[in-house]
Design a protein around this motif. Structure first.
Motif, mmCIF file in Angstrom:
data_model
loop_
_atom_site.group_PDB
_atom_site.id
_atom_site.type_symbol
_atom_site.label_atom_id
_atom_site.label_comp_id
_atom_site.label_asym_id
_atom_site.label_seq_id
_atom_site.Cartn_x
_atom_site.Cartn_y
_atom_site.Cartn_z
ATOM 1 N N VAL A 72 0.666 -1.104 -0.215
ATOM 2 C CA VAL A 72 -0.106 -0.038 -0.031
ATOM 3 C C VAL A 72 0.912 1.408 -0.142
ATOM 4 C CG1 VAL A 72 -1.304 1.746 1.518
ATOM 5 C CG2 VAL A 72 -2.117 -1.257 0.861
ATOM 6 N N ARG A 73 2.078 1.455 0.688
ATOM 7 C CA ARG A 73 2.686 2.086 0.675
ATOM 8 C C ARG A 73 3.440 2.346 -0.601
ATOM 9 N NH1 ARG A 73 5.765 4.071 6.037
ATOM 10 N NH2 ARG A 73 4.178 5.127 6.188
ATOM 11 N N LEU A 74 4.208 1.663 -0.789
ATOM 12 C CA LEU A 74 4.390 1.718 -2.409
ATOM 13 C C LEU A 74 3.343 2.148 -3.723
ATOM 14 C CD1 LEU A 74 6.676 0.752 -4.635
ATOM 15 C CD2 LEU A 74 5.387 -0.657 -5.209
ATOM 16 N N ALA A 75 2.189 1.775 -3.743
ATOM 17 C CA ALA A 75 0.787 2.429 -3.968
ATOM 18 C C ALA A 75 1.504 4.146 -4.119
ATOM 19 C CB ALA A 75 -0.047 1.443 -4.125
ATOM 20 N N ARG A 76 0.816 4.106 -2.610
ATOM 21 C CA ARG A 76 0.365 5.378 -2.357
ATOM 22 C C ARG A 76 1.930 6.462 -2.951
ATOM 23 N NH1 ARG A 76 -2.785 4.394 3.124
ATOM 24 N NH2 ARG A 76 -4.493 4.480 2.257
ATOM 25 N N SER A 77 3.212 5.921 -2.551
ATOM 26 C CA SER A 77 4.147 6.663 -3.037
ATOM 27 C C SER A 77 4.237 7.980 -4.275
ATOM 28 C CB SER A 77 4.931 6.035 -2.966
ATOM 29 O OG SER A 77 5.855 5.142 -4.575
ATOM 30 N N ASP A 78 3.496 7.747 -5.352
ATOM 31 C CA ASP A 78 3.721 9.127 -6.205
ATOM 32 C C ASP A 78 2.061 9.556 -5.985
ATOM 33 O OD1 ASP A 78 1.338 6.652 -7.280
ATOM 34 O OD2 ASP A 78 1.598 7.233 -9.050
ATOM 35 N N GLU A 99 -8.327 2.294 -7.603
ATOM 36 C CA GLU A 99 -8.839 0.828 -7.627
ATOM 37 C C GLU A 99 -8.287 -0.124 -8.676
ATOM 38 O OE1 GLU A 99 -11.328 -1.678 -6.447
ATOM 39 O OE2 GLU A 99 -11.492 0.579 -6.229
ATOM 40 N N ASP A 100 -7.029 0.132 -9.272
ATOM 41 C CA ASP A 100 -6.307 -0.649 -10.323
ATOM 42 C C ASP A 100 -5.367 -1.388 -9.095
ATOM 43 O OD1 ASP A 100 -5.705 -2.366 -12.735
ATOM 44 O OD2 ASP A 100 -4.232 -0.542 -12.810
ATOM 45 N N GLU A 101 -5.078 -0.991 -9.076
ATOM 46 C CA GLU A 101 -3.762 -0.401 -7.758
ATOM 47 C C GLU A 101 -4.667 -1.896 -6.805
ATOM 48 O OE1 GLU A 101 -0.489 3.111 -8.139
ATOM 49 O OE2 GLU A 101 -2.549 3.617 -7.229
ATOM 50 N N ARG A 102 -5.739 -0.871 -5.922
ATOM 51 C CA ARG A 102 -6.116 -1.509 -4.876
ATOM 52 C C ARG A 102 -5.870 -3.366 -5.715
ATOM 53 N NH1 ARG A 102 -8.990 2.991 -4.979
ATOM 54 N NH2 ARG A 102 -7.944 4.284 -2.870
ATOM 55 N N PHE A 103 -6.629 -3.241 -7.015
ATOM 56 C CA PHE A 103 -6.822 -4.685 -7.555
ATOM 57 C C PHE A 103 -5.385 -5.632 -7.253
ATOM 58 C CE2 PHE A 103 -6.889 -7.442 -11.065
ATOM 59 C CZ PHE A 103 -7.866 -7.900 -11.026
ATOM 60 N N HIS A 104 -4.443 -4.290 -7.816
ATOM 61 C CA HIS A 104 -3.477 -5.590 -7.832
ATOM 62 C C HIS A 104 -2.292 -6.488 -6.690
ATOM 63 C CE1 HIS A 104 -2.785 -5.135 -12.168
ATOM 64 N NE2 HIS A 104 -3.080 -4.167 -12.406
ATOM 65 N N ARG A 129 -5.849 -5.490 2.642
ATOM 66 C CA ARG A 129 -5.878 -5.010 2.641
ATOM 67 C C ARG A 129 -5.854 -3.251 2.866
ATOM 68 N NH1 ARG A 129 -8.384 -1.865 -0.600
ATOM 69 N NH2 ARG A 129 -9.520 -3.602 -1.681
ATOM 70 N N ALA A 130 -7.435 -3.584 3.435
ATOM 71 C CA ALA A 130 -8.213 -2.263 4.011
ATOM 72 C C ALA A 130 -7.853 -2.149 5.183
ATOM 73 C CB ALA A 130 -9.117 -3.198 3.870
ATOM 74 N N ARG A 131 -7.348 -3.271 6.024
ATOM 75 C CA ARG A 131 -5.818 -3.201 7.626
ATOM 76 C C ARG A 131 -4.715 -2.834 7.238
ATOM 77 N NH1 ARG A 131 -6.246 -9.494 8.859
ATOM 78 N NH2 ARG A 131 -4.884 -8.483 9.343
ATOM 79 N N ALA A 132 -4.850 -3.117 5.716
ATOM 80 C CA ALA A 132 -3.134 -2.654 5.886
ATOM 81 C C ALA A 132 -2.814 -1.003 5.329
ATOM 82 C CB ALA A 132 -2.270 -3.109 4.862
ATOM 83 N N VAL A 169 3.607 -4.840 -8.017
ATOM 84 C CA VAL A 169 2.611 -3.737 -7.822
ATOM 85 C C VAL A 169 3.263 -2.264 -8.920
ATOM 86 C CG1 VAL A 169 2.060 -1.875 -6.215
ATOM 87 C CG2 VAL A 169 1.549 -4.698 -5.871
ATOM 88 N N ALA A 170 4.717 -2.928 -8.515
ATOM 89 C CA ALA A 170 5.518 -1.585 -9.481
ATOM 90 C C ALA A 170 4.752 -1.299 -10.937
ATOM 91 C CB ALA A 170 6.938 -0.975 -9.104
ATOM 92 N N LEU A 171 5.072 -2.415 -11.447
ATOM 93 C CA LEU A 171 5.226 -3.094 -12.710
ATOM 94 C C LEU A 171 4.067 -3.254 -12.894
ATOM 95 C CD1 LEU A 171 8.579 -4.839 -13.041
ATOM 96 C CD2 LEU A 171 8.145 -2.674 -13.294
ATOM 97 N N ALA A 172 2.655 -3.624 -12.066
ATOM 98 C CA ALA A 172 1.440 -4.034 -12.746
ATOM 99 C C ALA A 172 0.992 -3.233 -14.021
ATOM 100 C CB ALA A 172 0.606 -4.119 -11.472
#
Length: 147
Positions: free
Chosen positions: A31-37, A42-47, A67-70, A106-109
């Motif tokens: 999650v931290r990675l997905a939020r970093s930018d 929703e696409d990132e949550r899916f991945h 994921r929601a807890r994370a 996640v980064a390359l998804a």
């Protein structure tokens, strides 16, 4: 939920992570990675859910709940440095390479490299004690779609 993270950081004689704690720690890093930018959709949550399902053997519903807890735990975590340092002491090197692979998944998804994501993965790898070579090989395996 955040209790295990604070325990990781404060306990001078920490107990090994339980499977649930390790899954939550991995999910929080994803999650931290997905939020970093600054863009978390929703696409990132899916991945993230896909990675958690594949790595932890969770159902799609269980992965979404984790994921929601994370998401909450990540928002409360003071910083990546203390978080990854605590994890480094509790998981085997091979498992740390697995964390880096999950981050790359996640980064390359979206088939695009992002400087913020690259920087966070480099930081996580360094703090987890994963060598540059092993981190690079993890990225190559993920990019090639290899296990």
């Amino acid at each position: 939920m955040f209790k295990f993270l604070t325990g990781l950081l404060a306990d001078p004689h920490p107990k090994p992570l339980t499977a649930d704690d390790a899954d939550l720690a991995l999910a929080a890093l994803l999650v931290r990675l997905a939020r970093s930018d600054g863009h978390y959709d929703e696409d990132e949550r899916f991945h993230i859910d896909q990675v958690l399902t594949a790595r932890s053997g969770l159902s799609h519903i269980e992965a979404a709940e984790l994921r929601a807890r994370a998401e909450e735990a990540e928002a409360e975590a003071p910083d990546t440095v203390r978080f990854t340092r605590a994890l480094k002491e509790k998981i085997a090197y091979e498992d740390r390479i697995g964390v880096i692979e999950a981050l790359w998944q996640v980064a390359l998804a979206d088939d695009a490299r992002n400087p913020e994501e690259d920087a966070l993965i480099r930081l996580a790898a360094r703090l987890l004690g994963v060598s540059d070579r092993d981190s690079g090989l993890a990225r190559q395996r993920v990019a090639a779609g290899l296990p």
